[in-house]
Design a protein around this motif. Sequence first.
Motif, PDB file in Angstrom:
ATOM      1  N   GLN A  33      12.683  27.029  35.144  1.00  0.00           N
ATOM      2  CA  GLN A  33      12.863  27.835  36.348  1.00  0.00           C
ATOM      3  C   GLN A  33      13.820  27.144  37.309  1.00  0.00           C
ATOM      4  O   GLN A  33      14.589  27.792  38.015  1.00  0.00           O
ATOM      5  CB  GLN A  33      11.514  28.087  37.023  1.00  0.00           C
ATOM      6  N   TYR A 241      18.570  38.935  45.613  1.00  0.00           N
ATOM      7  CA  TYR A 241      17.433  39.515  44.911  1.00  0.00           C
ATOM      8  C   TYR A 241      17.362  41.000  45.226  1.00  0.00           C
ATOM      9  O   TYR A 241      18.041  41.509  46.112  1.00  0.00           O
ATOM     10  CB  TYR A 241      16.123  38.837  45.337  1.00  0.00           C
ATOM     11  N   ASP A 243      15.483  45.118  43.690  1.00  0.00           N
ATOM     12  CA  ASP A 243      14.994  45.898  42.557  1.00  0.00           C
ATOM     13  C   ASP A 243      16.014  45.954  41.426  1.00  0.00           C
ATOM     14  O   ASP A 243      15.655  46.140  40.266  1.00  0.00           O
ATOM     15  CB  ASP A 243      14.656  47.328  43.009  1.00  0.00           C
ATOM     16  N   GLU A 245      17.530  43.600  40.104  1.00  0.00           N
ATOM     17  CA  GLU A 245      17.304  42.502  39.170  1.00  0.00           C
ATOM     18  C   GLU A 245      16.289  42.893  38.107  1.00  0.00           C
ATOM     19  O   GLU A 245      16.436  42.562  36.927  1.00  0.00           O
ATOM     20  CB  GLU A 245      16.829  41.252  39.916  1.00  0.00           C
ATOM     21  N   GLY A 246      15.255  43.628  38.518  1.00  0.00           N
ATOM     22  CA  GLY A 246      14.262  44.087  37.548  1.00  0.00           C
ATOM     23  C   GLY A 246      14.862  45.012  36.504  1.00  0.00           C
ATOM     24  O   GLY A 246      14.424  45.029  35.342  1.00  0.00           O
ATOM     25  N   TYR A 249      16.392  43.043  33.813  1.00  0.00           N
ATOM     26  CA  TYR A 249      15.374  42.537  32.893  1.00  0.00           C
ATOM     27  C   TYR A 249      14.629  43.645  32.165  1.00  0.00           C
ATOM     28  O   TYR A 249      13.683  43.378  31.434  1.00  0.00           O
ATOM     29  CB  TYR A 249      14.346  41.690  33.652  1.00  0.00           C
ATOM     30  N   GLY A 251      12.576  45.658  33.368  1.00  0.00           N
ATOM     31  CA  GLY A 251      11.203  45.661  33.856  1.00  0.00           C
ATOM     32  C   GLY A 251      10.378  44.461  33.440  1.00  0.00           C
ATOM     33  O   GLY A 251       9.227  44.321  33.863  1.00  0.00           O
ATOM     34  N   ASN A 252      10.939  43.572  32.648  1.00  0.00           N
ATOM     35  CA  ASN A 252      10.176  42.424  32.139  1.00  0.00           C
ATOM     36  C   ASN A 252      10.322  41.226  33.070  1.00  0.00           C
ATOM     37  O   ASN A 252      11.022  40.257  32.759  1.00  0.00           O
ATOM     38  CB  ASN A 252      10.648  42.075  30.724  1.00  0.00           C
ATOM     39  N   TRP A 253       9.641  41.292  34.193  1.00  0.00           N
ATOM     40  CA  TRP A 253       9.694  40.182  35.145  1.00  0.00           C
ATOM     41  C   TRP A 253       9.027  38.929  34.592  1.00  0.00           C
ATOM     42  O   TRP A 253       9.256  37.824  35.092  1.00  0.00           O
ATOM     43  CB  TRP A 253       9.016  40.588  36.454  1.00  0.00           C
ATOM     44  N   LYS A 260      15.745  35.391  31.038  1.00  0.00           N
ATOM     45  CA  LYS A 260      16.327  36.021  32.217  1.00  0.00           C
ATOM     46  C   LYS A 260      17.796  35.634  32.369  1.00  0.00           C
ATOM     47  O   LYS A 260      18.639  36.471  32.688  1.00  0.00           O
ATOM     48  CB  LYS A 260      15.546  35.627  33.476  1.00  0.00           C
TER      49      LYS A 260
END
Length: 275
Positions: A33, A241, A243, A245-246, A249, A251-253, A260
């Motif tokens: 991270q 940052y 929505d 960004e989701g 992905y 929806g796979n936060w 990522k």
Amino acid sequence: MRHSSLRTLALSAVFIAGSFSLSVQAHDAEYSQKNLNEQSVLAATWMQASGEFKALSYQAFNLAKMQFDTFSDSYTGSKKIAVVVDADEAVIDNSAYQTWLIDKDFGYSSKTWAKWMDASEAKAMPGAKDFLNYVANNGGEVFYVTNRKIVGLEGTRKNLIELGFPYVDDTHLMLRTSTSNKEPRREIIAEHHDIALFIGDNLNDFSSDFRVETIEESHAAVEKNKDLFGTKFIVLPNPSYGDWEGKVYKGNWGASPAEKSQMRKDVLNTWEPKN
């Protein structure tokens, strides 16, 4: 002999595949991270150090003032006029929280975000205070429709009051309660007010049209509403940052930092030089 060779080839293939799998797993384990947080350095530097960031914020609120005046001057309705704003990265700047995460081996969490809200140290976006007070002094009301959870109410209230923003009360400060969907709160405001414009950094700050799941659907919604940007919808810059960004992905936060990072790269349109 042939069977022996085939067996050797098969074993070699298994070994290579296994080695590749272990290599990928090792890479995923090594990419932390902290590594992913490092990708936010340039965006955060731009927000805090560039004149362009300030200029875009002033531009947004100058445009908002023009649109508010245009709406007010031609208004013949009987309701009160309202301006609806998001809080984070729309009228207050939380980039200090984002930069705090750099060099840490953890990402955003509700626990650390709650501490940030309680600290009440977010700064005003350039131009926000003057514009919101202009609205208040010229017959309009300001509603803060934010997805900060109710646990942050007191810290948020204190922060906005100390920054000199108007209408920071229980009626006009509308935090998230049961849902992140802002449409129900917008509808409550519209019962007794005509909304001159919306201000936010996230497409979901403007309309339920933007509550979609994919990048393609998001772009289609922007095309559908393109005439409202700069007139009814005023967008503030936020490269850190959102929505969006989701959607990158899918929806796979919960994806790993390595996953990522790769998904971010996968959506890029990249030029390749010709030999």
